[in-house]
Design a protein around this motif. Sequence first.
Motif, PDB file in Angstrom:
ATOM      1  N   UNK A  59       0.863  -1.175   0.000  1.00 31.29           N
ATOM      2  CA  UNK A  59       0.000   0.000   0.000  1.00 31.29           C
ATOM      3  C   UNK A  59       0.895   1.219   0.000  1.00 31.29           C
ATOM      4  N   UNK A  60       0.947   1.882  -1.114  1.00 33.91           N
ATOM      5  CA  UNK A  60       1.737   3.104  -1.230  1.00 33.91           C
ATOM      6  C   UNK A  60       0.945   4.269  -0.660  1.00 33.91           C
ATOM      7  N   UNK A  61       1.609   5.318  -0.233  1.00 33.36           N
ATOM      8  CA  UNK A  61       0.912   6.469   0.369  1.00 33.36           C
ATOM      9  C   UNK A  61      -0.175   7.007  -0.537  1.00 33.36           C
ATOM     10  N   UNK A 112      13.082   1.993  -6.285  1.00 36.83           N
ATOM     11  CA  UNK A 112      12.741   3.341  -6.713  1.00 36.83           C
ATOM     12  C   UNK A 112      11.949   4.025  -5.594  1.00 36.83           C
ATOM     13  N   UNK A 113      11.976   5.334  -5.552  1.00 38.06           N
ATOM     14  CA  UNK A 113      11.170   6.031  -4.519  1.00 38.06           C
ATOM     15  C   UNK A 113       9.703   5.635  -4.560  1.00 38.06           C
ATOM     16  N   UNK A 154       8.608  -0.125   3.901  1.00 36.59           N
ATOM     17  CA  UNK A 154       9.780   0.086   3.050  1.00 36.59           C
ATOM     18  C   UNK A 154       9.780   1.545   2.606  1.00 36.59           C
ATOM     19  N   UNK A 155      10.886   2.217   2.864  1.00 34.57           N
ATOM     20  CA  UNK A 155      11.033   3.605   2.453  1.00 34.57           C
ATOM     21  C   UNK A 155      12.249   3.725   1.565  1.00 34.57           C
ATOM     22  N   UNK A 156      12.045   4.254   0.368  1.00 31.40           N
ATOM     23  CA  UNK A 156      13.139   4.411  -0.581  1.00 31.40           C
ATOM     24  C   UNK A 156      13.371   5.890  -0.810  1.00 31.40           C
TER      25      UNK A 156
END
Length: 126
Positions: free
Chosen positions: A39-41, A87-88, A122-124
């Motif tokens: 789940x991305x922001x 990737x971010x 996970x933070x890129x």
Amino acid sequence: EVQLQASGGGLAQAGGSLRLSCVAPGFTFADYSIGWFRRRPGKEREGVSCIISSNGRIYYADSVKGRFTMSTDNAKNTVYLQMDSLKPEDTAVYYCAASAGVIYGDYFLTGWYNYWGQGTLVTVSS
């Protein structure tokens, strides 16, 4: 009740790697289809990768194909998601999930999956 536990998240730089793990004490992964979701922001939960028990094949979302690799270690009863060339936009909470039933059609439909882990962040960074 099945308790899935995802781990291995953290901070990585763009281009870096992380490996996520999913375990479930007392649970035999080989009997189930297993999926990795994220789940991305600000976005809906989406499928990343899955292994389907009925055919043994592994599938990837187009966004991660060629960069992420899902694998299983039946001896350790652990499922992995190796994430390379991060990737971010890969920043998200990642979940593992298991399905006890037959999956067909859209393998990443969340409704197929009965059991979910708590997620690992996970933070890129760019």
